[in-house]
Scaffold this motif. Structure first.
Motif, short mmCIF file in Angstrom:
data_model
loop_
_atom_site.label_atom_id
_atom_site.label_comp_id
_atom_site.label_asym_id
_atom_site.label_seq_id
_atom_site.Cartn_x
_atom_site.Cartn_y
_atom_site.Cartn_z
N VAL A 125 0.85 -1.19 0.00
CA VAL A 125 0.00 0.00 0.00
C VAL A 125 0.89 1.24 0.00
CG1 VAL A 125 -0.30 0.06 2.52
CG2 VAL A 125 -2.01 1.10 1.06
N ASP A 126 0.56 2.16 -0.86
CA ASP A 126 1.20 3.47 -0.89
C ASP A 126 0.12 4.49 -0.58
OD1 ASP A 126 3.83 2.71 -1.67
OD2 ASP A 126 3.12 2.43 -3.72
N SER A 127 0.51 5.53 0.14
CA SER A 127 -0.47 6.57 0.43
C SER A 127 0.21 7.92 0.52
CB SER A 127 -1.20 6.27 1.75
OG SER A 127 -0.32 6.30 2.83
N ASP A 128 -0.59 8.94 0.24
CA ASP A 128 -0.15 10.32 0.33
C ASP A 128 -1.38 11.14 0.72
OD1 ASP A 128 0.92 12.88 0.08
OD2 ASP A 128 0.88 12.85 -2.11
N GLU A 129 -1.44 11.48 2.00
CA GLU A 129 -2.63 12.17 2.51
C GLU A 129 -2.86 13.50 1.80
OE1 GLU A 129 -4.33 13.93 6.71
OE2 GLU A 129 -2.84 12.34 6.78
N GLU A 130 -1.79 14.23 1.57
CA GLU A 130 -1.93 15.54 0.94
C GLU A 130 -2.50 15.42 -0.48
OE1 GLU A 130 1.06 19.01 -0.48
OE2 GLU A 130 1.31 18.30 1.59
N GLY A 131 -2.04 14.42 -1.22
CA GLY A 131 -2.53 14.21 -2.58
C GLY A 131 -3.78 13.38 -2.66
N GLY A 132 -4.23 12.86 -1.52
CA GLY A 132 -5.43 12.04 -1.51
C GLY A 132 -5.24 10.71 -2.20
#
Length: 107
Positions: free
Chosen positions: A57-64
């Motif tokens: 899983v990859d995530s980036d809260e700022e980029g949604g």
């Protein structure tokens, strides 16, 4: 708009990519983004807690961004969990078509 892509094979969903913010409301008040996030995070936590399946899983809260993929064939439990996730996202998209796109991609 939040763009959701469900990755599937002939027999099962094997991953999902959620990208972007819905734009329904300002950050902190956007119930559409909150609904998507709750469904996705609960799904990931459930796979981790209730199965032995491996995933990336990859995530980036700022980029949604949430990009989830099983690294092997998912178990029956994980298949049910991801089907439940897709059901919830599909229902949310039906009520918020201007803020969510939902597509399927055969891989």
């Amino acid at each position: 708009m939040t763009n959701i892509t469900v990755y599937n094979t002939k027999n099962a969903y094997i991953g999902i990519r959620i990208e972007g913010h819905s734009g329904y409301a300002d950050a902190g008040a956007d119930i559409v983004c909150a609904g998507i996030s709750v469904l996705a995070i609960n799904f990931i936590n459930s796979v981790e807690t209730f199965t032995d399946d491996k995933f990336e899983v990859d995530s980036d809260e700022e980029g949604g961004l949430i990009d989830f993929r099983f690294t092997d064939i998912p178990s029956d439990k994980s298949r049910l969990l991801i089907r439940s996730l897709v059901l919830g996202l599909r229902d949310l998209q039906k009520e918020n078509k201007d803020f969510i796109s939902l597509d399927y991609k055969e891989v």
